[in-house]
Design an enzyme around this catalytic site. Structure first.
Site, PDB file in Angstrom:
ATOM      1  N   ARG A 238     115.257 101.713 -10.787  1.00  0.00           N
ATOM      2  CA  ARG A 238     114.661 100.393 -11.009  1.00  0.00           C
ATOM      3  C   ARG A 238     115.083  99.475  -9.857  1.00  0.00           C
ATOM      4  NH1 ARG A 238     111.624 102.457 -13.982  1.00  0.00           N
ATOM      5  NH2 ARG A 238     111.283 102.118 -16.203  1.00  0.00           N
ATOM      6  N   GLU A 267     108.019  93.796  -8.117  1.00  0.00           N
ATOM      7  CA  GLU A 267     106.915  94.728  -7.864  1.00  0.00           C
ATOM      8  C   GLU A 267     105.629  94.002  -8.212  1.00  0.00           C
ATOM      9  OE1 GLU A 267     107.627  98.389  -9.983  1.00  0.00           O
ATOM     10  OE2 GLU A 267     109.427  98.807  -8.826  1.00  0.00           O
ATOM     11  N   HIS A 286     106.179 102.615  -6.613  1.00  0.00           N
ATOM     12  CA  HIS A 286     106.570 103.050  -7.972  1.00  0.00           C
ATOM     13  C   HIS A 286     105.665 104.193  -8.466  1.00  0.00           C
ATOM     14  CE1 HIS A 286     108.769 101.517 -11.804  1.00  0.00           C
ATOM     15  NE2 HIS A 286     108.558 102.817 -11.866  1.00  0.00           N
TER      16      HIS A 286
END
Ligand code: NAP
Length: 327
Positions: A238, A267, A286
């Site tokens: 993360r 993000e 991601h």
């Protein structure tokens, strides 16, 4: 007919499984983050939520959606979920462990090798028309063979990466968890270290811990300062686990050598982020678990979990099993 809200389009097989099990599905097809109050409104008239994407399941959400009989996440990470609140409202919550471990470990491996050989930057230089004559001293990367891979969080994904690194490059495996992973010690000769020892000994340090209050911001100026100058930092867990400005400074000052990120904070990453122009940095959007095979398995697992919850059965991948004691 009872209804399940699905917050993104997922595989047809998974949707068909829910429908054939006797539930209607409402699918939110727009690809954008859903504001929490909008999600609360969308959940009206639904007894199940299949949550795809970073939806915050906290006290406010749960107190506004007391009618939900279960929430199935389509991810292994559950850092957006307040489990105490879920327990107090009696809502079982499930995730999708194991089925994504191989694909996510592949992403970490890809970043490790791509950073070591500056692959993304090289690709960009060609696109800019800057591929020049052979210069034996230019564009030199690092070899991985025989180097030390440090894994912070040698759990399901960390173990898969360690196996690949050992098989491909005979890397020495060192790790730090809160508890020892005896399986990895036996299988891979992995050596347990303190966090500071891990920082000091790793040539590649790959992060696979869950995001919690304990791990948030763990990689800051202080941590990067304890790493080797040749070290490659990889984060596929993360983005909030590393401090981005401190990472940038560590790379600019040569405190560490390179970085590979599948996760950033925030993000999406801004297109003008200076990390994107650095020679020894590779960033991915991601995509840790983004293969057809894995997303199919994750969607089916989430579908099976939500159906179990609606039938009053225990969700197979429940993350708060204690909730059943109070039901
Ligand atoms: P896992 O099997 O639970 O592994 C997590 C490991 O971290 C465990 O070995 C745990 O061991 C260790 N850990 C947790 N907190 C720690 C702490 N404070 N200090 C040291 N070690 C700690 O989880 P997983 O399935 O491998 O998934 C890991 C994470 O990857 C997920 O939480 C998710 O955020 C991320 N992920 C990202 C993607 C992506 O698309 N990039 C895809 C899947 C998963 P101990 O309990 O012994 O400490």
């Amino acid at each position: 007919m009872e209804k399940v809200l699905v917050t993104r389009r997922i595989s047809d097989n998974a949707l068909a499984f829910i429908q054939k099990s006797g539930y209607e599905t409402t699918i939110y097809t727009e690809i954008k983050n859903i504001a929490q109050n909008d999600l609360i409104k969308m959940c009206e008239g639904h007894v199940g939520l299949l949550s795809v994407g970073p939806n915050k399941i906290d006290e406010h959400f749960l107190s506004s959606c007391k009618h939900l009989k279960g929430i199935a996440l389509m991810s292994v990470g559950y850092d957006k979920v307040d489990l105490d609140a879920a327990n107090s409202y009696g809502v079982p919550i499930s995730n999708t462990p194991d089925v994504l471990s191989e694909a996510t470990a592949d992403t970490a491996f890809l970043l490790m090798l791509a950073v070591a050989r500056k692959a993304f930057f090289m690709h960009k230089t060609i696109a800019r028309g800057e591929w020049q004559f052979f210069n034996p001293m230019q564009y030199l990367g690092q070899e991985l063979h025989g180097k030390t891979l440090g894994v912070l969080g040698l759990g399901r994904i960390g173990l898969e990466l360690a196996k690949k690194a050992k098989a491909a490059y005979h890397m020495n495996i060192v790790y730090h968890n809160r508890n020892r992973n005896e399986q990895a010690e036996r299988q891979l000769g992995a050596k347990y270290l303190t966090f500071d020892e891990l920082l000091a000994q790793s040539d590649v340090l790959s992060v696979h811990v869950n995001l919690t209050n304990e791990t948030k911001g763990l990689f800051d100026k202080n941590a990067f300062g304890k790493m080797k100058p040749n070290a490659i930092f990889i984060n596929t867990a993360r983005g909030a686990i590393h401090h981005e400005e401190d990472l940038l400074a560590a790379l600019q000052h040569g405190t560490i050598w390179g970085a590979g990120l599948d996760v950033t904070n925030p993000e999406p990453m801004d297109k003008n982020n200076p990390l994107l122009d650095m020679e020894n940095v590779c960033v991915l959007p991601h995509i840790g678990s983004a293969t057809e095979e894995t997303r199919e398995k994750m969607a089916m697992m989430a579908a099976q979990n939500i159906v179990a919850a609606l039938r009053g059965e225990q969700m197979p991948q429940v993350i708060n099993p204690e909730v059943y004691e109070s039901l």
